[in-house]
Design a protein around this motif. Sequence first.
Motif, PDB file in Angstrom:
ATOM      1  N   MET A   1      11.255  -2.493  -9.035  1.00 41.55           N
ATOM      2  CA  MET A   1      10.115  -2.428  -8.435  1.00 41.55           C
ATOM      3  C   MET A   1       9.026  -2.907  -9.458  1.00 41.55           C
ATOM      4  O   MET A   1       8.984  -2.186 -10.577  1.00 41.55           O
ATOM      5  N   SER A   2       8.153  -3.629  -9.351  1.00 41.26           N
ATOM      6  CA  SER A   2       7.190  -4.049 -10.405  1.00 41.26           C
ATOM      7  C   SER A   2       5.882  -3.333  -9.902  1.00 41.26           C
ATOM      8  O   SER A   2       5.852  -3.232  -8.528  1.00 41.26           O
ATOM      9  N   CYS A   3       5.314  -2.526 -10.544  1.00 38.48           N
ATOM     10  CA  CYS A   3       3.982  -1.930 -10.347  1.00 38.48           C
ATOM     11  C   CYS A   3       2.767  -3.042  -9.712  1.00 38.48           C
ATOM     12  O   CYS A   3       2.946  -4.082 -10.426  1.00 38.48           O
ATOM     13  N   MET A   4       2.172  -2.724  -8.785  1.00 38.44           N
ATOM     14  CA  MET A   4       1.479  -3.421  -8.039  1.00 38.44           C
ATOM     15  C   MET A   4      -0.171  -3.383  -8.678  1.00 38.44           C
ATOM     16  O   MET A   4      -0.461  -2.291  -8.998  1.00 38.44           O
ATOM     17  N   ARG A  37      -7.891   7.774   7.704  1.00 39.89           N
ATOM     18  CA  ARG A  37      -9.085   7.122   7.288  1.00 39.89           C
ATOM     19  C   ARG A  37      -9.111   5.546   7.180  1.00 39.89           C
ATOM     20  O   ARG A  37     -10.033   4.834   6.993  1.00 39.89           O
ATOM     21  N   GLU A  38      -7.905   4.875   7.425  1.00 40.39           N
ATOM     22  CA  GLU A  38      -7.564   3.503   7.573  1.00 40.39           C
ATOM     23  C   GLU A  38      -8.141   2.980   6.311  1.00 40.39           C
ATOM     24  O   GLU A  38      -8.888   1.946   6.077  1.00 40.39           O
ATOM     25  N   ARG A  39      -7.611   3.708   5.204  1.00 38.41           N
ATOM     26  CA  ARG A  39      -7.627   3.317   3.850  1.00 38.41           C
ATOM     27  C   ARG A  39      -6.467   2.906   3.050  1.00 38.41           C
ATOM     28  O   ARG A  39      -5.324   3.592   3.642  1.00 38.41           O
ATOM     29  N   ALA A  40      -6.242   2.330   2.188  1.00 36.42           N
ATOM     30  CA  ALA A  40      -5.220   2.091   1.128  1.00 36.42           C
ATOM     31  C   ALA A  40      -4.836   3.441   0.446  1.00 36.42           C
ATOM     32  O   ALA A  40      -5.580   4.330   0.348  1.00 36.42           O
ATOM     33  N   LEU A  41      -3.556   3.267   0.138  1.00 38.84           N
ATOM     34  CA  LEU A  41      -3.011   4.454  -0.784  1.00 38.84           C
ATOM     35  C   LEU A  41      -2.624   4.119  -1.899  1.00 38.84           C
ATOM     36  O   LEU A  41      -1.778   3.346  -2.075  1.00 38.84           O
ATOM     37  N   VAL A  42      -2.960   4.782  -2.990  1.00 38.19           N
ATOM     38  CA  VAL A  42      -2.749   4.175  -4.196  1.00 38.19           C
ATOM     39  C   VAL A  42      -2.099   5.467  -5.037  1.00 38.19           C
ATOM     40  O   VAL A  42      -2.695   6.425  -5.252  1.00 38.19           O
ATOM     41  N   ILE A  43      -0.783   5.348  -5.411  1.00 42.27           N
ATOM     42  CA  ILE A  43       0.312   6.391  -6.072  1.00 42.27           C
ATOM     43  C   ILE A  43       0.336   6.164  -7.329  1.00 42.27           C
ATOM     44  O   ILE A  43       0.477   5.024  -7.866  1.00 42.27           O
ATOM     45  N   VAL A  44      -0.548   7.130  -8.423  1.00 40.86           N
ATOM     46  CA  VAL A  44      -0.591   7.076  -9.563  1.00 40.86           C
ATOM     47  C   VAL A  44       0.531   7.624 -10.347  1.00 40.86           C
ATOM     48  O   VAL A  44       0.641   8.871 -10.095  1.00 40.86           O
ATOM     49  N   LEU A  77       9.502   5.746  -8.393  1.00 46.98           N
ATOM     50  CA  LEU A  77       8.505   5.105  -7.330  1.00 46.98           C
ATOM     51  C   LEU A  77       9.078   4.159  -6.322  1.00 46.98           C
ATOM     52  O   LEU A  77       8.524   4.494  -5.286  1.00 46.98           O
ATOM     53  N   SER A  78      10.027   3.551  -6.903  1.00 47.27           N
ATOM     54  CA  SER A  78      10.391   2.392  -5.693  1.00 47.27           C
ATOM     55  C   SER A  78      10.958   3.153  -4.512  1.00 47.27           C
ATOM     56  O   SER A  78      10.364   2.675  -3.440  1.00 47.27           O
ATOM     57  N   PRO A  79      11.906   4.005  -4.294  1.00 46.65           N
ATOM     58  CA  PRO A  79      12.154   4.723  -3.263  1.00 46.65           C
ATOM     59  C   PRO A  79      11.208   5.377  -2.469  1.00 46.65           C
ATOM     60  O   PRO A  79      11.148   5.433  -1.109  1.00 46.65           O
ATOM     61  N   LEU A  80      10.400   5.889  -3.124  1.00 44.04           N
ATOM     62  CA  LEU A  80       8.902   6.518  -2.717  1.00 44.04           C
ATOM     63  C   LEU A  80       8.235   5.748  -1.795  1.00 44.04           C
ATOM     64  O   LEU A  80       7.782   5.954  -0.670  1.00 44.04           O
ATOM     65  N   VAL A  81       7.775   4.398  -2.549  1.00 41.25           N
ATOM     66  CA  VAL A  81       6.852   3.411  -1.991  1.00 41.25           C
ATOM     67  C   VAL A  81       7.588   2.962  -0.624  1.00 41.25           C
ATOM     68  O   VAL A  81       6.942   2.870   0.328  1.00 41.25           O
ATOM     69  N   THR A  82       8.968   2.701  -0.711  1.00 39.02           N
ATOM     70  CA  THR A  82       9.743   2.193   0.507  1.00 39.02           C
ATOM     71  C   THR A  82       9.451   3.167   1.640  1.00 39.02           C
ATOM     72  O   THR A  82       9.423   2.829   2.777  1.00 39.02           O
ATOM     73  N   ALA A  88       4.481   4.701   7.375  1.00 40.69           N
ATOM     74  CA  ALA A  88       3.501   4.321   7.934  1.00 40.69           C
ATOM     75  C   ALA A  88       3.533   2.951   7.810  1.00 40.69           C
ATOM     76  O   ALA A  88       2.805   2.573   6.866  1.00 40.69           O
ATOM     77  N   PRO A  89       3.817   2.236   8.862  1.00 40.99           N
ATOM     78  CA  PRO A  89       4.214   0.766   8.600  1.00 40.99           C
ATOM     79  C   PRO A  89       2.886   0.051   8.437  1.00 40.99           C
ATOM     80  O   PRO A  89       2.479  -0.943   7.976  1.00 40.99           O
ATOM     81  N   ASP A  90       1.569   0.629   8.967  1.00 41.32           N
ATOM     82  CA  ASP A  90       0.453  -0.133   8.984  1.00 41.32           C
ATOM     83  C   ASP A  90      -0.381   0.427   7.688  1.00 41.32           C
ATOM     84  O   ASP A  90      -1.644  -0.296   7.483  1.00 41.32           O
ATOM     85  N   LEU A  91       0.055   1.137   6.838  1.00 43.63           N
ATOM     86  CA  LEU A  91      -0.621   1.821   5.744  1.00 43.63           C
ATOM     87  C   LEU A  91      -0.385   0.729   4.514  1.00 43.63           C
ATOM     88  O   LEU A  91       0.654   0.403   4.149  1.00 43.63           O
ATOM     89  N   ASP A  92      -1.485   0.293   3.786  1.00 44.57           N
ATOM     90  CA  ASP A  92      -1.275  -0.457   2.643  1.00 44.57           C
ATOM     91  C   ASP A  92      -1.145   0.595   1.421  1.00 44.57           C
ATOM     92  O   ASP A  92      -1.940   1.220   0.906  1.00 44.57           O
ATOM     93  N   VAL A  93       0.096   0.452   0.938  1.00 45.86           N
ATOM     94  CA  VAL A  93       0.625   1.436  -0.193  1.00 45.86           C
ATOM     95  C   VAL A  93       0.989   0.496  -1.527  1.00 45.86           C
ATOM     96  O   VAL A  93       1.561  -0.570  -1.326  1.00 45.86           O
ATOM     97  N   VAL A  94       0.520   0.970  -2.532  1.00 43.65           N
ATOM     98  CA  VAL A  94       0.561   0.335  -3.765  1.00 43.65           C
ATOM     99  C   VAL A  94       0.928   1.666  -4.859  1.00 43.65           C
ATOM    100  O   VAL A  94       0.422   2.694  -4.513  1.00 43.65           O
ATOM    101  N   ALA A  95       1.828   1.310  -5.896  1.00 40.06           N
ATOM    102  CA  ALA A  95       1.830   2.103  -6.720  1.00 40.06           C
ATOM    103  C   ALA A  95       1.697   1.689  -8.175  1.00 40.06           C
ATOM    104  O   ALA A  95       1.839   0.479  -8.337  1.00 40.06           O
TER     105      ALA A  95
END
Length: 300
Positions: A1-4, A37-44, A77-82, A88-95
């Motif tokens: 996984m490359s961090c986004m 909230r219909e917001r993106a999720l950023v995992i740090v 992080l990779s399996p966590l994001v997956t 939550a298929p409609d959720l915009d998730v980045v790490a």
Amino acid sequence: MSCMDHRDRRHAVVVGFDDSAGSRHAVQWAAAEASARERALVIVHALDLHPAAGAHVRQPVLDPVDRPRRETAIRALSPLVTETRRSAPDLDVVATLSDTDATTAISDITAELDGALIVVGSSGHSALPRMLIGSTAADLVHAARQITVIVRGNENSATDGPVLVGVDGTDFTAKLFDFAFQHAAAHGNTVHAIHALGARWLGLVGPAFNPDRRAAPPGAATAEFARRHLDERRKRYPDVPATFDVVDDRPAQALVDRSDMASLVVVGNRRHGPIRRTVFGSVSHALLYHAKCPVAVVPS
């Protein structure tokens, strides 16, 4: 996984992750909140390789000792994001990985994105037993300008319980109600506000006194103040049932005792003046250690 790249996720929910069980629970909670909230999720994930660097600065990895830590973080992080995207298929998730420490990374990224919310677990990988809520959680609650949620409890904690709000009769109550009603409306919860008469004593100046029974009932002014705020928000959120109680107890104890049936406890954290900091800080501090559900700390 490359961090986004997280930089185009304005007003995202920002959650800290360190591969501990507490941080995984926090990511689950944050994902549900971001979806509502219909917001993106950023995992740090902060590596603490270059503590002096800003969170958004990517330092070249020149030290061979650093490379395995980065690779280990990516593997976590990779399996966590997956899994988060699968749930939550409609959720915009980045790490994103940061070379600096967790408090700096989360604070800087949240400020950069004008984040809607900070979410962290109640404990991390600290080896010190005294750090029951984790140094990152404690530091963020103390310093963050955004609302910070400390995810206590576990995956089986109530999600359909009321949102508890501790009120003290000051203008700050409006801010607490605003967040509580917004959260309750998004998740289909009720709101239950509590004013504890122990706010007059807090165990700092001896036992509770017995007031003159001919005087107005204790808490009457606060009750009227709270009801006005509740009425205003009932009009704004007609589908959110709300109640209010005056209880003969100390604030922290009253909220902790009721937290096992709650989905969230909302409290304030004032940071001005030594007396107010001690009085109101003691309530939020006690909840961060003893609440049985997530705790939202609203800064002044």
